[in-house]
Design a protein around this motif. Structure first.
Motif, mmCIF file in Angstrom:
data_model
loop_
_atom_site.group_PDB
_atom_site.id
_atom_site.type_symbol
_atom_site.label_atom_id
_atom_site.label_comp_id
_atom_site.label_asym_id
_atom_site.label_seq_id
_atom_site.Cartn_x
_atom_site.Cartn_y
_atom_site.Cartn_z
ATOM 1 N N TRP A 155 0.805 -1.220 0.000
ATOM 2 C CA TRP A 155 0.000 0.000 0.000
ATOM 3 C C TRP A 155 0.841 1.274 0.000
ATOM 4 C CZ3 TRP A 155 0.301 3.587 3.837
ATOM 5 C CH2 TRP A 155 0.820 3.189 5.070
ATOM 6 N N PRO A 156 2.027 1.352 0.676
ATOM 7 C CA PRO A 156 2.798 2.592 0.583
ATOM 8 C C PRO A 156 3.203 2.930 -0.870
ATOM 9 C CG PRO A 156 3.589 1.265 2.397
ATOM 10 C CD PRO A 156 2.696 0.397 1.602
ATOM 11 N N MET A 157 3.593 1.887 -1.616
ATOM 12 C CA MET A 157 3.972 2.108 -3.001
ATOM 13 C C MET A 157 2.774 2.557 -3.836
ATOM 14 S SD MET A 157 5.620 -0.618 -5.692
ATOM 15 C CE MET A 157 4.126 -1.607 -5.645
ATOM 16 N N LEU A 158 1.597 1.957 -3.551
ATOM 17 C CA LEU A 158 0.403 2.332 -4.306
ATOM 18 C C LEU A 158 -0.022 3.763 -3.993
ATOM 19 C CD1 LEU A 158 -1.629 -0.976 -3.977
ATOM 20 C CD2 LEU A 158 -0.396 -0.157 -5.974
ATOM 21 N N VAL A 159 0.111 4.185 -2.730
ATOM 22 C CA VAL A 159 -0.224 5.569 -2.375
ATOM 23 C C VAL A 159 0.720 6.541 -3.089
ATOM 24 C CG1 VAL A 159 -0.258 7.250 -0.496
ATOM 25 C CG2 VAL A 159 -1.278 4.992 -0.174
ATOM 26 N N ALA A 160 2.020 6.189 -3.132
ATOM 27 C CA ALA A 160 2.980 7.048 -3.829
ATOM 28 C C ALA A 160 2.650 7.148 -5.316
ATOM 29 C CB ALA A 160 4.397 6.505 -3.630
ATOM 30 N N LEU A 161 2.273 6.032 -5.922
ATOM 31 C CA LEU A 161 1.910 6.060 -7.343
ATOM 32 C C LEU A 161 0.635 6.866 -7.570
ATOM 33 C CD1 LEU A 161 2.646 2.344 -8.354
ATOM 34 C CD2 LEU A 161 3.965 4.382 -8.963
ATOM 35 N N ALA A 162 -0.327 6.769 -6.622
ATOM 36 C CA ALA A 162 -1.545 7.568 -6.752
ATOM 37 C C ALA A 162 -1.233 9.051 -6.682
ATOM 38 C CB ALA A 162 -2.536 7.166 -5.658
ATOM 39 N N LEU A 163 -0.320 9.449 -5.769
ATOM 40 C CA LEU A 163 0.083 10.859 -5.685
ATOM 41 C C LEU A 163 0.770 11.308 -6.973
ATOM 42 C CD1 LEU A 163 1.396 10.990 -1.999
ATOM 43 C CD2 LEU A 163 -0.701 12.009 -2.901
ATOM 44 N N ALA A 164 1.605 10.414 -7.528
ATOM 45 C CA ALA A 164 2.284 10.748 -8.785
ATOM 46 C C ALA A 164 1.268 10.940 -9.907
ATOM 47 C CB ALA A 164 3.283 9.650 -9.146
ATOM 48 N N ALA A 165 0.223 10.086 -9.927
ATOM 49 C CA ALA A 165 -0.818 10.225 -10.953
ATOM 50 C C ALA A 165 -1.554 11.551 -10.800
ATOM 51 C CB ALA A 165 -1.785 9.046 -10.857
ATOM 52 N N MET A 166 -1.824 11.957 -9.541
ATOM 53 C CA MET A 166 -2.513 13.241 -9.323
ATOM 54 C C MET A 166 -1.632 14.418 -9.701
ATOM 55 S SD MET A 166 -4.813 12.619 -5.877
ATOM 56 C CE MET A 166 -3.588 11.735 -4.932
ATOM 57 N N VAL A 167 -0.323 14.312 -9.424
ATOM 58 C CA VAL A 167 0.600 15.383 -9.829
ATOM 59 C C VAL A 167 0.654 15.487 -11.354
ATOM 60 C CG1 VAL A 167 3.033 16.067 -9.874
ATOM 61 C CG2 VAL A 167 1.990 15.297 -7.737
ATOM 62 N N ALA A 168 0.706 14.331 -12.019
ATOM 63 C CA ALA A 168 0.733 14.338 -13.480
ATOM 64 C C ALA A 168 -0.547 14.935 -14.045
ATOM 65 C CB ALA A 168 0.926 12.910 -13.994
ATOM 66 N N GLU A 169 -1.689 14.577 -13.420
ATOM 67 C CA GLU A 169 -2.962 15.136 -13.874
ATOM 68 C C GLU A 169 -2.976 16.651 -13.700
ATOM 69 O OE1 GLU A 169 -7.083 16.604 -13.134
ATOM 70 O OE2 GLU A 169 -5.393 16.459 -11.739
ATOM 71 N N SER A 170 -2.455 17.127 -12.573
ATOM 72 C CA SER A 170 -2.415 18.582 -12.329
ATOM 73 C C SER A 170 -1.512 19.267 -13.330
ATOM 74 C CB SER A 170 -1.933 18.829 -10.890
ATOM 75 O OG SER A 170 -1.828 20.201 -10.637
ATOM 76 N N TRP A 171 -0.372 18.683 -13.646
ATOM 77 C CA TRP A 171 0.561 19.297 -14.597
ATOM 78 C C TRP A 171 -0.062 19.362 -15.993
ATOM 79 C CZ3 TRP A 171 2.926 17.395 -18.992
ATOM 80 C CH2 TRP A 171 3.931 18.209 -19.539
ATOM 81 N N LEU A 172 -0.744 18.251 -16.368
ATOM 82 C CA LEU A 172 -1.374 18.238 -17.681
ATOM 83 C C LEU A 172 -2.466 19.303 -17.780
ATOM 84 C CD1 LEU A 172 -1.643 14.398 -18.267
ATOM 85 C CD2 LEU A 172 -0.233 15.986 -19.576
ATOM 86 N N VAL A 173 -3.261 19.455 -16.711
ATOM 87 C CA VAL A 173 -4.324 20.452 -16.725
ATOM 88 C C VAL A 173 -3.749 21.852 -16.752
ATOM 89 C CG1 VAL A 173 -6.229 21.433 -15.388
ATOM 90 C CG2 VAL A 173 -6.014 18.958 -15.625
#
Length: 666
Positions: free
Chosen positions: A639-657
């Motif tokens: 789960w720690p790795m999955l939470v980190a990947l989820a944060l990375a996905a949200m950062v990528a989404e924010s950058w794209l927007v």
């Protein structure tokens, strides 16, 4: 991969929420033609494909973030049991959980019992399976009960402790019958039990039959044994062997209870003391017994609390490693004369046995010698013990004898004079044989913990070892020590391995067979120190069938048809069941003390390798419960790795927007 919170995976459809929102937002806009937009449209034609892909990436990033957060909350773990048990499980698991009193033995830290450790290991192993649709257990009547997941079984009464014994060969026979009824499915049989000899019954001939049946099922059945072994707390047990009311020489009335105490000294050598408490008629009494060894018997005479002819007593010892065997019950009713009917071809034999059955004229014991040809069903109505020294009786007489035994009576057979050696109720003897010259047979081995040749109340052994036998007729049905059920059990054996005394349980009673006669020229069984206690103990056991007040082993008693439902007078359980729980029960005018099986107090056990060998060539895995639990917790938390990947996905989404907005402004 395993999930600590698999229920959260039901939220996986939420991954589609960003897509649904995206589609709904597109429906909010309508195209409006406006002349000034022609310049913007002309400029946007240079990068339509790039913008479309940016929108796809934003949508994918949002959906990926939701997916990763759901997976993280379900706490997945890699390795551990998932890799140990494999990704694909059987179609069904048949779970045979030992819930006998021995499974309530606590570990050294007094934290968990064998049964609790077994259940935790079973639950961990079950969560590691993939594709297993159901878990099957037997109910009290032998009907299969199915559970869709192991957690439902854990919460059910089928996982709770009982005071009944555990017959593993019989349970495996039930499991294989269940497999035979299912076509085309693969099964695993999980055995969650300690290796107590009383439960595994390694001498039972059923094991050969069971191994052959499993071998013939073409690989559809695998077996896993959960070993509950651990360092355990010291344990002692107490048992009421008999209880009765009697009048002392001074005219006062007392209750006499015979107790058996098994003890494990905690760092001290024998002798040791054991405090014992008795509750009778609402009065608590205490005493202390000195124990000379691991197993000892003690007679406790207590002043009767009232003048009632019947009653019950509860006896207990201080808490220790197993609360289930720290208490026992006994009941008594009006004293009855114990009558023995001797059906004998040999007159000397008849007189010898009758004298042993009724050695005095007190009226407590009575015996009658009859011609076997002149016995009818009516002659058995008030009889406790039938001693039969003749050939097989006529069908009507044999039917009466069988009914007598099934109702709780006792039949003891001795060799007849007939050449065929056939006796009543399945007893058969081989041809008569004499011992080698100047070398009579001796009896070095006999059962001293139960039965007619058990030790006296003082703890002394009967002089069975001094009995010399010069002539015998070997019993044709050879049994094995410790077996119960329809098989024969050996209670005494000659020095060449042939049985002297065997028993077979039949209904509520028992059938015994002896290989020699207590007459001159045959053996020294006529020694009063052997034949008297032997006959009288069997007669006492048979007299219980005529009493409304009796002691029975848990799992063997059912109220008579038409009698009221049993009402519990005393038990360790809040809502006791006489089939499963020890205690005192009343039904109509009968009082019954249900006690745990005597074999449960015997700590002897087989090894894990011996258990595996009982099943022959059948694939068997033996998993230690503590190892299974350790493997369950040894996997890597993801789960720690999955939470980190989820944060990375949200950062990528924010950058794209934000990047898209910046480009539009430019």
């Amino acid at each position: 991969m395993m999930f600590a919170q698999p229920g959260i995976l039901w939220a996986l459809p939420a991954v589609a929420v960003p897509l649904i929102i995206h589609l709904l937002n597109r429906l909010r806009y309508r195209p409006v033609r406006w002349a000034a937009t022609m310049f913007i449209a002309e400029a946007s034609r240079s990068f339509p494909r790039r913008a479309r892909w940016r929108h796809y990436l934003i949508l994918a990033a949002r959906m990926l973030a939701v997916l990763l957060l759901i997976l993280a909350m379900s706490r997945p773990r890699a390795g551990g049991l998932a890799s140990r048990f494999g990704a694909s499980g059987p179609d069904a698991v048949i779970l045979l959980l030992d819930r006998s009193p021995s499974m309530e033995r606590l570990d050294a830290g007094m934290e968990s019992t064998r049964r609790q450790r077994a259940m935790r290991a079973v639950s961990s192993a079950a969560r590691a399976l993939r594709g297993t649709r159901r878990f099957i257990v037997p109910d009290q009547a032998g009907r299969p009960v199915e559970f869709a997941d192991i957690s439902a079984f854990e919460r059910s009464s089928f996982a709770a402790a009982t005071d009944a014994g555990f017959n593993l060969p019989g349970m495996l026979r039930w499991a294989l019958d269940a497999v035979s009824r299912e076509r085309g499915e693969n099964f695993e049989i999980w055995i969650a039990s300690d290796f107590q000899t009383a439960s595994w019954r390694p001498d039972s001939p059923d094991w050969t039959i069971l191994a052959g049946r499993m071998a013939g099922m073409s690989g559809r059945v695998r077996v896993m044994i959960f070993d509950t072994g651990a360092e355990e707390a010291p344990n002692s047990s107490v048992r009421v062997l008999e209880a009765g009311r009697r009048r002392r020489f001074d005219g006062a009335t007392e209750v006499s209870a015979l107790l058996e105490i098994r003890a494990e000294p905690t760092g001290a050598d024998y002798p040791m003391t054991m405090p014992v408490t008795a509750t009778m008629g609402g009065v608590r009494l205490q005493t202390t017994f000195e124990l000379a060894g691991a197993v000892s018997r003690h007679r406790w005479n207590l002043e009767a609390p009232d003048s009632a002819a019947s009653g019950w007593i509860r006896v207990e010892i201080p808490p220790d490693g197993n609360a289930r065997d720290n208490v026992s019950w006994g009941v008594w009713g009006p004293e009855r004369a114990m009558r023995t009917l001797v059906a004998a071809e040999d007159r000397v034999f008849g007189r010898t046995v009758a004298k042993a059955a009724a050695p005095d004229e007190s009226g407590r014991w009575a015996a009658e010698v009859r011609d076997p040809r002149n016995i009818g069903a009516s002659d058995l109505s008030e009889v406790s013990l039938v001693v039969w020294q003749a050939g097989r009786p006529e069908a009507a007489v044999e039917a009466a004898l069988e009914s007598f035994v099934r109702q709780g009576g006792v039949l003891l057979g001795f060799p007849p004079s007939g050449a065929d050696g056939e006796g009543p109720l399945g007893i058969r003897w081989k041809q008569e044989e004499e011992c080698p010259a100047s070398h009579p047979w001796t009896v070095p081995v006999w059962e001293e913990n139960e039965g007619p040749l058990a030790k006296a109340e003082s703890g002394r052994s009967l002089p069975v070892g001094r009995v010399l036998t010069r002539k015998r007729r070997a019993i044709a049905a050879a049994g094995s020590t410790g077996m119960r059920g329809d098989a024969w059990s050996v209670f005494a054996a000659f020095d060449d391995g042939q049985a002297l005394l065997e028993r077979r349980i039949l209904g509520a009673g028992s059938v015994w067979a002896c290989a020699s006669l207590p007459v001159a020229g045959w053996s020294d069984l006529a020694d009063g120190r052997v034949i008297v206690p032997m006959i009288q103990r069997l007669a006492r056991g048979g007299s219980l069938r005529m009493s409304r007040h009796r002691m029975v082993e848990c799992g063997t008693w059912k109220p008579e048809p038409g009698s009221p439902a049993p009402a519990a007078r005393d038990s360790l359980e809040k809502n006791p069941d006489p089939v499963l729980h020890a205690g005192v029960y009343e039904t109509g005018d009968a009082t019954v003390a249900v006690v745990r099986p005597a074999a449960e107090d015997d700590p002897s056990a087989i090894s894990a390798e011996e258990a595996r060998s009982l099943l022959g060539d059948v694939p068997v895995r033996v998993a230690r419960a503590d190892s299974v639990l350790k493997a369950d917790s040894s996997g890597t938390e993801l789960w720690p790795m999955l939470v980190a990947l989820a944060l990375a996905a949200m950062v990528a989404e924010s950058w794209l927007v934000n990047g898209s907005a910046g480009n539009r402004l430019k």
